[in-house]
Enzyme design. Structure first.
Site, PDB file in Angstrom:
ATOM      1  N   CYS A 100       0.837  -1.199   0.000  1.00  0.00           N
ATOM      2  CA  CYS A 100       0.000   0.000   0.000  1.00  0.00           C
ATOM      3  C   CYS A 100       0.872   1.249   0.000  1.00  0.00           C
ATOM      4  O   CYS A 100       0.576   2.231  -0.692  1.00  0.00           O
ATOM      5  CB  CYS A 100      -0.927  -0.008   1.209  1.00  0.00           C
ATOM      6  SG  CYS A 100      -2.034   1.419   1.272  1.00  0.00           S
ATOM      7  N   CYS A 196      -5.947  -2.296   6.693  1.00  0.00           N
ATOM      8  CA  CYS A 196      -6.850  -1.171   6.429  1.00  0.00           C
ATOM      9  C   CYS A 196      -8.184  -1.601   5.840  1.00  0.00           C
ATOM     10  O   CYS A 196      -9.225  -1.093   6.236  1.00  0.00           O
ATOM     11  CB  CYS A 196      -6.162  -0.157   5.523  1.00  0.00           C
ATOM     12  SG  CYS A 196      -5.470  -0.851   4.009  1.00  0.00           S
TER      13      CYS A 196
END
EC number: 2.8.1.13
Length: 361
Positions: A100, A196
């Site tokens: 990410c 997340c």
């Protein structure tokens, strides 16, 4: 006054909020940017992106800076989530935060910021960038308990050359103190935890929606069947919880730990006792290497490595180095070396880079 334009990734948390505050105080032309990286099941029960955006907007109002929201969920699915699923399906335990950062926060976000006319991007990571003779180094954050350089080891020279970490020299308590002093509403907001896109949702429940479940047997190393697993993808090396193994007659009362997986036979292997030799490894092999300077470190020099976040640095040497794989030997055996996780190499406080663990002995 420094009128360089910097786009700050604002998550709604205290770290990125204080990062924006400090840059504003330093005279930068600050723009806030809220990234939405996940679409599915964005419910209040499990994911707080709406609340996070409102927190970021509230801080932006106080700081009198513009805030833009941008949706990177398509890029996230393609560059991060698809690989996350493929790794689990292959029996490995990936770390999506690493991808990410390199693919979304410091690539898609950086590209978007440059299109906005930015000179820099900034985030609330606990890390530091130093430039020496035109080379950019990634250094650990000053707060050893919060240092996030482990998750940033895949950044390259171009990304670091455009990056500011405004709170990298601070301790978390100092960050909260600054937020409180300036009346930021999230000064006491809890740190986000977990992956997340999963949020607070039970991990098995989430994974089960995307990958087929294939239960199988749990074996000891000598072949004794001691239980049934729910699917190899749910387990990781060193795992203790959730094995569902009862006491064995005339056996040890020590807890059980996952020591290995056999994807061919669909068998999960377990051992008893935290210090069982099967949980210790003296070396590992890593692939998909990424070196921040663009050049690999020296073979046989003594470095330090982390095989998981917040681990104490472990003295090591690179005993074999090829174009895209290496073997790393440790001065002391390491516990729970996990394929799919990242091994990150340091020279003192400087993060050199690392790779994905593929095997260990």
């Amino acid at each position: 006054m420094n009128k360089s334009r910097v786009v700050v990734g604002m998550s709604g948390g205290v770290d990125s909020s204080v990062a924006a505050l400090l840059l504003k105080q330093q005279g930068y032309d600050v723009i806030g940017l809220f990234m939405k990286n996940w679409e599915d099941d964005d419910t209040d029960e499990y994911c707080s992106s709406r609340k996070d955006f409102l927190d970021a907007a509230s801080v932006a109002d106080i700081l009198d800076i513009p805030l833009e929201a941008v949706n990177f969920s398509a890029e996230y699915r393609e560059r991060v989530f698809s690989l996350f699923l493929a790794e689990y399906q292959a029996g490995r335990t990936p770390n999506p935060d690493v991808l990410c950062n390199s693919e979304i926060k410091f690539k898609a976000f950086l590209d978007h910021a440059l299109a906005l006319g930015a000179d820099w991007i900034a985030t609330g990571h606990y890390a530091q960038v130093h430039e020496i003779n035109g080379q950019f180094q990634l250094l650990k954050g000053e707060d050893g308990n919060k240092d996030q350089s482990y998750f940033l080891y895949r950044l390259n020279q171009q990304q670091l050359s455009r990056t500011i970490f405004p709170i990298g020299h601070l301790y978390k308590r100092e960050v909260r103190k600054i937020a409180h002093k300036h009346g930021l509403p999230n000064s006491t907001k809890k740190d986000s935890t977990g992956i997340c896109f999963i949020g607070e949702r039970p991990f098995r429940e989430f994974l089960n929606r995307y990958l087929p479940v294939d239960p199988g047997e749990i074996h000891t190393l000598d072949g004794q069947i001691v239980g049934e697993h729910q699917g190899l993808m749910y387990y990781t090396i060193g795992q203790r919880q959730g094995l569902g193994i009862g006491g064995i007659r005339e056996g040890s009362e020590q807890p059980w730990f996952v020591s290995g997986k056999d994807m061919q036979t669909n068998v999960l292997y377990v051992v008893q006792g935290h210090d069982h030799p099967a949980l210790l490894r003296s070396s590992l092999t890593a692939a998909d290497l990424s070196w921040i300077s663009g050049a690999p470190p020296h073979q046989s020099w003594v470095y330090a490595a982390k095989i998981r976040y917040r681990q104490t640095d472990a003295p090591c040497a690179i005993i074999r180095l090829e174009h895209d794989s290496c073997q790393i030997g440790f001065a002391a055996p390491q516990w729970g070396v996990t394929p799919g996780q990242s091994v990150v190499i340091y020279e003192s406080k400087v993060c050199l880079g690392g790779g994905i663990i593929t095997d260990s002995v």
